[in-house]
Design a protein around this motif. Structure first.
Motif, PDB file in Angstrom:
ATOM      1  N   VAL A 166       2.947  -0.742 -30.111  1.00  0.00           N
ATOM      2  CA  VAL A 166       2.330  -0.864 -28.787  1.00  0.00           C
ATOM      3  C   VAL A 166       0.969  -0.191 -28.843  1.00  0.00           C
ATOM      4  CG1 VAL A 166       2.626  -0.378 -26.335  1.00  0.00           C
ATOM      5  CG2 VAL A 166       4.639  -0.810 -27.759  1.00  0.00           C
ATOM      6  N   VAL A 173       0.831  -5.953 -27.975  1.00  0.00           N
ATOM      7  CA  VAL A 173       2.012  -5.519 -28.725  1.00  0.00           C
ATOM      8  C   VAL A 173       2.066  -6.359 -29.991  1.00  0.00           C
ATOM      9  CG1 VAL A 173       4.526  -5.335 -28.747  1.00  0.00           C
ATOM     10  CG2 VAL A 173       3.251  -4.862 -26.635  1.00  0.00           C
ATOM     11  N   PRO A 197      -1.132  -0.699 -22.546  1.00  0.00           N
ATOM     12  CA  PRO A 197       0.283  -0.479 -22.861  1.00  0.00           C
ATOM     13  C   PRO A 197       0.495   0.779 -23.688  1.00  0.00           C
ATOM     14  CG  PRO A 197      -0.621  -2.314 -24.136  1.00  0.00           C
ATOM     15  CD  PRO A 197      -1.645  -1.952 -23.118  1.00  0.00           C
ATOM     16  N   LEU A 200       7.305   0.923 -25.017  1.00  0.00           N
ATOM     17  CA  LEU A 200       8.165  -0.227 -24.762  1.00  0.00           C
ATOM     18  C   LEU A 200       9.612   0.188 -24.917  1.00  0.00           C
ATOM     19  CD1 LEU A 200       7.734  -3.802 -26.231  1.00  0.00           C
ATOM     20  CD2 LEU A 200       9.867  -2.562 -26.608  1.00  0.00           C
ATOM     21  N   ALA A 209      12.332  -6.933 -22.699  1.00  0.00           N
ATOM     22  CA  ALA A 209      11.626  -5.717 -23.071  1.00  0.00           C
ATOM     23  C   ALA A 209      10.736  -5.321 -21.907  1.00  0.00           C
ATOM     24  CB  ALA A 209      10.793  -5.927 -24.327  1.00  0.00           C
ATOM     25  N   TYR A 210      10.596  -4.021 -21.725  1.00  0.00           N
ATOM     26  CA  TYR A 210       9.794  -3.480 -20.631  1.00  0.00           C
ATOM     27  C   TYR A 210       8.672  -2.641 -21.231  1.00  0.00           C
ATOM     28  CZ  TYR A 210      14.120  -4.756 -18.274  1.00  0.00           C
ATOM     29  OH  TYR A 210      15.221  -5.445 -17.823  1.00  0.00           O
ATOM     30  N   VAL A 211       7.424  -3.024 -20.937  1.00  0.00           N
ATOM     31  CA  VAL A 211       6.261  -2.325 -21.487  1.00  0.00           C
ATOM     32  C   VAL A 211       5.628  -1.493 -20.380  1.00  0.00           C
ATOM     33  CG1 VAL A 211       4.067  -2.547 -22.680  1.00  0.00           C
ATOM     34  CG2 VAL A 211       5.864  -4.253 -23.066  1.00  0.00           C
ATOM     35  N   TRP A 224      12.361 -11.260 -24.643  1.00  0.00           N
ATOM     36  CA  TRP A 224      12.349 -10.971 -26.077  1.00  0.00           C
ATOM     37  C   TRP A 224      13.338 -11.880 -26.779  1.00  0.00           C
ATOM     38  CZ3 TRP A 224       9.937  -9.349 -30.108  1.00  0.00           C
ATOM     39  CH2 TRP A 224      10.630  -8.987 -31.263  1.00  0.00           C
TER      40      TRP A 224
END
Length: 346
Positions: A166, A173, A197, A200, A209-211, A224
């Motif tokens: 990240v 990413v 970012p 993650l 996925a959470y960034v 993802w």
């Protein structure tokens, strides 16, 4: 140390020695209250700001977040972490994060915008030198923070097939593999320009996925696909209910083991945010004080959330309401310049 004949679960706390931190601390974890009690420490490594454990829990790895940049390994079978050798240079500036992937320790080097792979021997010790360095390229629209790449985190996905790096400076990413021992880009995924970012986290079902974006301040929800290493941004959600008074500086993100909640920390506001996971994204449900000042990172373990509050010099823990995910403060431990907390396997 034992509890009723059993060895108590351990936690490890990193800190910035340049700001008065104690180095790496070992603590026991009370199973009922989540309370941390320090049992030992070691201060032989400069600025061990982030830590990672081998899967068997017997070897601890730490970055040295300095301009020289290094990673070190410690045996943790006893109360005190014991170094297994000299720190290994990562050929990068300011490593901020590390993880284990495909027989290597990977480090994300913020200052140089690189990711380094250091081989891990079968006994958990580190090879004498890095086997390869991936140099990120690019920049972003933020004049002060995005003049060049700034790799902030590198971690494997849940399948173990991919590593994702990240980059705050390039708003992207990178999905990576190893090629001849060096990180290699499989694909680079662009996020919104200027979002910045930072970290993650994966949903436990492996499909999302959470960034967490430091400059925005938001969370980007992504789909993802582990089969082919595809990351697809879907939506972006603010981490605060209103506009911050100044720069917010989101820092840490964690997902509940059952996948129902996501938590973030925001340093500029000294708050923890609670999100409910929904089929089409995240819903911000609450914010609560972090229990200190400048929460650099958070971790969730056994129904408790822990915030490493760097500038107030403490680690605060919260009981998590199983129905709402809302944290309730239950205790704190003084740790100058605290930066992260990780937990040994149960």
């Amino acid at each position: 140390m034992t509890d009723g004949g059993r060895r108590q679960r351990r936690a490890y706390i990193g800190s910035f020695t340049a700001a008065g931190g104690p180095g790496i601390l070992t603590a026991t974890v009370a199973p009922d209250s989540g309370a941390l009690t320090v049992v030992s420490g070691t201060d032989g490594l400069a600025d061990p700001s982030y830590l990672a454990l081998a899967p068997d829990g017997n070897t601890l790895y730490a970055v040295s977040e300095t301009s020289e940049g290094a990673v070190a390994a410690y045996r943790v079978s006893g109360d005190r972490p014991e170094p297994t050798g000299r720190p290994v240079p990562v050929d990068g500036d300011g490593p901020t994060h590390l993880s284990l992937y495909a027989g290597h320790v990977l480090t994300a080097n913020y200052g140089s915008g690189t990711v380094t792979a250091v081989p891990v021997r079968p006994d958990g010790t580190l090879a004498r030198s890095a086997s390869g360095v991936l140099r990120h390229t690019g920049s972003g629209p933020h004049a002060q923070r995005q003049q060049g790449p700034h790799a902030h985190q590198v971690r494997p996905d849940l399948s173990g097939r991919w590593a994702v790096s990240v980059d705050l400076g390039t708003d992207s990413v990178r999905v990576c593999t190893l090629a001849d021992g060096a990180p290699a880009v499989h694909r680079e995924v662009a996020l919104r320009p200027g979002s910045g970012p930072r970290h993650l986290a994966f949903h436990p079902d492996g499909s999302r996925a959470y960034v967490l974006n430091e400059l925005a301040p938001t969370v980007t929800v992504c789909h993802w696909e582990a089969a082919d290493g595809t990351l697809k941004p879907l939506t972006e959600v603010p981490v605060l209910p209103g506009a911050p008074a100044g720069d917010a500086y989101p820092s840490g993100i964690a997902v509940s083991p059952d996948g129902r909640f996501v938590w973030t920390a925001t340093r500029g506001e000294d708050v923890l945010s609670v999100f409910v996971v929904e089929p089409d994204g995240l819903r911000l449900s609450a914010t609560v004080p972090c229990g200190g000042h400048w929460p650099r990172d958070i971790a969730v373990s056994d129904g408790f959330l822990y915030a490493a509050n760097e500038r107030s010099g403490d680690v605060t823990w919260f009981a998590l309401d199983p129905a709402t995910g809302i944290p309730r403060r239950t205790g704190t431990l003084a740790v100058p310049a605290a930066s992260c907390v990780i937990f040994a396997p149960a």
